[in-house]
Scaffold this active site. Sequence first.
Site, PDB file in Angstrom:
ATOM      1  N   GLU A 171       0.812  -1.228   0.000  1.00 43.08           N
ATOM      2  CA  GLU A 171       0.000   0.000   0.000  1.00 43.08           C
ATOM      3  C   GLU A 171       0.844   1.277   0.000  1.00 43.08           C
ATOM      4  O   GLU A 171       0.624   2.183   0.789  1.00 43.08           O
ATOM      5  CB  GLU A 171      -0.964  -0.011   1.195  1.00 43.08           C
ATOM      6  CG  GLU A 171      -1.881  -1.221   1.188  1.00 43.08           C
ATOM      7  CD  GLU A 171      -2.778  -1.322   2.420  1.00 43.08           C
ATOM      8  OE1 GLU A 171      -2.754  -0.424   3.266  1.00 43.08           O
ATOM      9  OE2 GLU A 171      -3.507  -2.336   2.515  1.00 43.08           O
ATOM     10  N   ASN A 212       2.150  -5.253  -3.122  1.00 39.78           N
ATOM     11  CA  ASN A 212       0.749  -5.575  -2.814  1.00 39.78           C
ATOM     12  C   ASN A 212      -0.034  -4.287  -2.535  1.00 39.78           C
ATOM     13  O   ASN A 212       0.435  -3.411  -1.795  1.00 39.78           O
ATOM     14  CB  ASN A 212       0.738  -6.461  -1.557  1.00 39.78           C
ATOM     15  CG  ASN A 212      -0.605  -7.097  -1.265  1.00 39.78           C
ATOM     16  OD1 ASN A 212      -1.193  -7.743  -2.124  1.00 39.78           O
ATOM     17  ND2 ASN A 212      -1.094  -6.929  -0.049  1.00 39.78           N
ATOM     18  N   HIS A 248     -10.361  -5.982  -2.308  1.00 39.04           N
ATOM     19  CA  HIS A 248     -11.409  -5.730  -1.316  1.00 39.04           C
ATOM     20  C   HIS A 248     -12.538  -4.993  -2.040  1.00 39.04           C
ATOM     21  O   HIS A 248     -12.399  -3.813  -2.374  1.00 39.04           O
ATOM     22  CB  HIS A 248     -10.874  -4.865  -0.172  1.00 39.04           C
ATOM     23  CG  HIS A 248      -9.868  -5.566   0.684  1.00 39.04           C
ATOM     24  ND1 HIS A 248     -10.207  -6.589   1.532  1.00 39.04           N
ATOM     25  CD2 HIS A 248      -8.529  -5.392   0.810  1.00 39.04           C
ATOM     26  CE1 HIS A 248      -9.122  -7.014   2.170  1.00 39.04           C
ATOM     27  NE2 HIS A 248      -8.085  -6.306   1.746  1.00 39.04           N
ATOM     28  N   GLU A 276      -6.302 -10.638  -1.184  1.00 35.32           N
ATOM     29  CA  GLU A 276      -7.119 -10.350   0.006  1.00 35.32           C
ATOM     30  C   GLU A 276      -8.598 -10.233  -0.371  1.00 35.32           C
ATOM     31  O   GLU A 276      -9.304  -9.330   0.097  1.00 35.32           O
ATOM     32  CB  GLU A 276      -6.651  -9.041   0.670  1.00 35.32           C
ATOM     33  CG  GLU A 276      -5.178  -9.011   1.010  1.00 35.32           C
ATOM     34  CD  GLU A 276      -4.739  -7.788   1.794  1.00 35.32           C
ATOM     35  OE1 GLU A 276      -5.595  -7.028   2.283  1.00 35.32           O
ATOM     36  OE2 GLU A 276      -3.507  -7.593   1.923  1.00 35.32           O
ATOM     37  N   ASP A 278     -12.360 -10.005  -0.637  1.00 38.82           N
ATOM     38  CA  ASP A 278     -13.643 -10.077   0.075  1.00 38.82           C
ATOM     39  C   ASP A 278     -14.602  -9.100  -0.590  1.00 38.82           C
ATOM     40  O   ASP A 278     -14.186  -8.192  -1.324  1.00 38.82           O
ATOM     41  CB  ASP A 278     -13.535  -9.871   1.596  1.00 38.82           C
ATOM     42  CG  ASP A 278     -12.825  -8.611   2.030  1.00 38.82           C
ATOM     43  OD1 ASP A 278     -12.740  -7.656   1.232  1.00 38.82           O
ATOM     44  OD2 ASP A 278     -12.372  -8.563   3.188  1.00 38.82           O
TER      45      ASP A 278
HETATM   46  O1  G3I Z   1      -4.414  -7.310  19.112  1.00 36.77           O
HETATM   47  C1  G3I Z   1      -5.025  -6.106  19.581  1.00 36.77           C
HETATM   48  C2  G3I Z   1      -5.640  -6.338  20.923  1.00 36.77           C
HETATM   49  O2  G3I Z   1      -4.625  -6.631  21.846  1.00 36.77           O
HETATM   50  C3  G3I Z   1      -6.389  -5.065  21.331  1.00 36.77           C
HETATM   51  O3  G3I Z   1      -7.055  -5.289  22.523  1.00 36.77           O
HETATM   52  C4  G3I Z   1      -7.415  -4.692  20.263  1.00 36.77           C
HETATM   53  C5  G3I Z   1      -8.135  -3.391  20.578  1.00 36.77           C
HETATM   54  O4  G3I Z   1      -8.556  -2.735  19.420  1.00 36.77           O
HETATM   55  O5  G3I Z   1      -6.735  -4.512  19.045  1.00 36.77           O
HETATM   56  C6  G3I Z   1      -6.067  -5.672  18.591  1.00 36.77           C
HETATM   57  O6  G3I Z   1      -5.400  -5.360  17.413  1.00 36.77           O
HETATM   58  C7  G3I Z   1      -6.222  -5.274  16.249  1.00 36.77           C
HETATM   59  C8  G3I Z   1      -5.664  -6.229  15.212  1.00 36.77           C
HETATM   60  O7  G3I Z   1      -6.374  -6.097  14.007  1.00 36.77           O
HETATM   61  C9  G3I Z   1      -5.761  -7.683  15.659  1.00 36.77           C
HETATM   62  O8  G3I Z   1      -7.090  -8.029  15.851  1.00 36.77           O
HETATM   63  C10 G3I Z   1      -6.169  -3.858  15.729  1.00 36.77           C
HETATM   64  O9  G3I Z   1      -6.822  -2.982  16.633  1.00 36.77           O
HETATM   65  C11 G3I Z   1      -6.845  -3.789  14.373  1.00 36.77           C
HETATM   66  O10 G3I Z   1      -6.629  -2.493  13.818  1.00 36.77           O
HETATM   67  C12 G3I Z   1      -6.247  -4.819  13.440  1.00 36.77           C
HETATM   68  O11 G3I Z   1      -6.943  -4.757  12.223  1.00 36.77           O
HETATM   69  C13 G3I Z   1      -6.285  -5.363  11.117  1.00 36.77           C
HETATM   70  C14 G3I Z   1      -6.032  -4.318  10.037  1.00 36.77           C
HETATM   71  O12 G3I Z   1      -5.447  -4.944   8.929  1.00 36.77           O
HETATM   72  C15 G3I Z   1      -5.108  -3.213  10.514  1.00 36.77           C
HETATM   73  O13 G3I Z   1      -5.010  -2.254   9.504  1.00 36.77           O
HETATM   74  C16 G3I Z   1      -7.208  -6.443  10.561  1.00 36.77           C
HETATM   75  O14 G3I Z   1      -7.350  -7.496  11.529  1.00 36.77           O
HETATM   76  C17 G3I Z   1      -6.635  -6.991   9.257  1.00 36.77           C
HETATM   77  O15 G3I Z   1      -7.588  -7.821   8.643  1.00 36.77           O
HETATM   78  C18 G3I Z   1      -6.322  -5.849   8.313  1.00 36.77           C
HETATM   79  O16 G3I Z   1      -5.734  -6.389   7.153  1.00 36.77           O
HETATM   80  C19 G3I Z   1      -5.398  -5.458   6.118  1.00 36.77           C
HETATM   81  C20 G3I Z   1      -4.166  -5.995   5.440  1.00 36.77           C
HETATM   82  O17 G3I Z   1      -3.140  -6.224   6.375  1.00 36.77           O
HETATM   83  C21 G3I Z   1      -3.688  -5.051   4.336  1.00 36.77           C
HETATM   84  N1  G3I Z   1      -4.754  -4.756   3.405  1.00 36.77           N
HETATM   85  C22 G3I Z   1      -6.019  -4.304   4.003  1.00 36.77           C
HETATM   86  C23 G3I Z   1      -6.500  -5.301   5.054  1.00 36.77           C
HETATM   87  C24 G3I Z   1      -7.842  -4.878   5.629  1.00 36.77           C
HETATM   88  O18 G3I Z   1      -7.734  -3.653   6.304  1.00 36.77           O
END
Ligand code: G3I
Length: 372
Positions: A171, A212, A248, A276, A278
């Site tokens: 990105e 990517n 996405h 990715e 969806d």
């Molecule tokens: O692990 C912490 C946890 O300890 C905490 O309590 C909680 C509170 O918000 O957050 C948890 O972390 C979260 C993490 O996912 C794991 O669940 C983050 O807040 C959350 O922002 C994070 O989101 C991820 C996101 O990327 C971050 O930008 C998504 O799961 C993940 O699916 C998403 O994936 C991205 C790809 O990497 C790149 N392309 C887009 C895609 C979708 O956004």
Amino acid sequence: MAIHRPLLIGALGLCAVLAAPAAAMAAPGPSEAGGASHHSDSLRSLAANIGLRIGTAVNTDQLASNEAYRDITAAEFSTVTAENVMKWQLVEPTQGNYDWSAADRLVAFAEANHQLVRGHTLVWHNQLPDWLNAAAAQMSPDQLRAILHKHITDEVTHFKGKIWQWDVVNEAFNDDGTLRNSIWLQKLGPGYIADAFRWAHEADPKAKLFYNDYNIEFTGPKSNAVYSLVKDLQAQGVPIDGVGFQTHLDTQYPLPDLQNNLQRFADLGLEVAETEVDVRTSLPVTPTAQSAQVAAYSQTLQACMAVRQCISYTVWGFSDADSWVPGVFRGEGAADIYDENLQPKPQYFALKQDLALGKGAPHRTGQGVGRN
Ligand code: G3I
């Protein structure tokens, strides 16, 4: 941590309409999608018949705690991507102290289930460790470059020989085709992208190295910018193997020239992958919206199947139970191919039908670890 912006899919003035009717398909009982061993009509078996890898992003908490989730991951998919646990924030929570444990467990799961691994991701503006976010602005370019070099070298070395495709840079562009104003661009200039690929290649010469991004599935300013970038990298002799199209999608936006766009990147001598996939929609899901979702999954898979150099098709999580979408797009969801109870949806059966009908699809190349 940097805030991840909502994906603005559709903001590019795309031209075709997501209106193809859902493929009519018989829906076998849900039990055939689960089970510890993969059946001959699992997604992975059907994909293997045409030399294609089909993958999913994996939530490692679910993998550890939910047997049904584990069974589906093993039975249906031939590649896995770490949804979060290979990101810098997770692997180096405090400077110099690595925690590979969750990612190592995923790699071991993949090995046990004869799956390949997509490594995600080495250089991103998001999910950086707090210590880095706090210190980056005060660092000199040389200091920051050394830290990035060390991160890439240490992570790629840790997983050396175990990663099929690395998302080396993720990105790096804005939707208008300009480079994203990340700390990497601000401090290191645009050359950080080439450096990242060179450093990753030095650490694991056999891993396939990918750029990517999202909103590059279709022709337009952003995908044109990525096209120019990868041509430029190739001209400089930078070791880049492929481009990952995140895919996405949202039913409210059009789904235009994906196949042609994949093909023009492939024609550069690159491999391509949908990384990715969806398809989200407004909740509650109407029958019309679900038909559009089914059609979108089908079209994205068919586009990959039609391009010989498209070596993998990966969904960004398979279940609506743990999708990232509702947390980012208020009022939207149902983006995945299984529902919240881990039951397969029509989207899943559409993918199966396409794979089953695709036996004559062109022979593909990149099936093992390393370059062909
Ligand atoms: O692990 C912490 C946890 O300890 C905490 O309590 C909680 C509170 O918000 O957050 C948890 O972390 C979260 C993490 O996912 C794991 O669940 C983050 O807040 C959350 O922002 C994070 O989101 C991820 C996101 O990327 C971050 O930008 C998504 O799961 C993940 O699916 C998403 O994936 C991205 C790809 O990497 C790149 N392309 C887009 C895609 C979708 O956004």
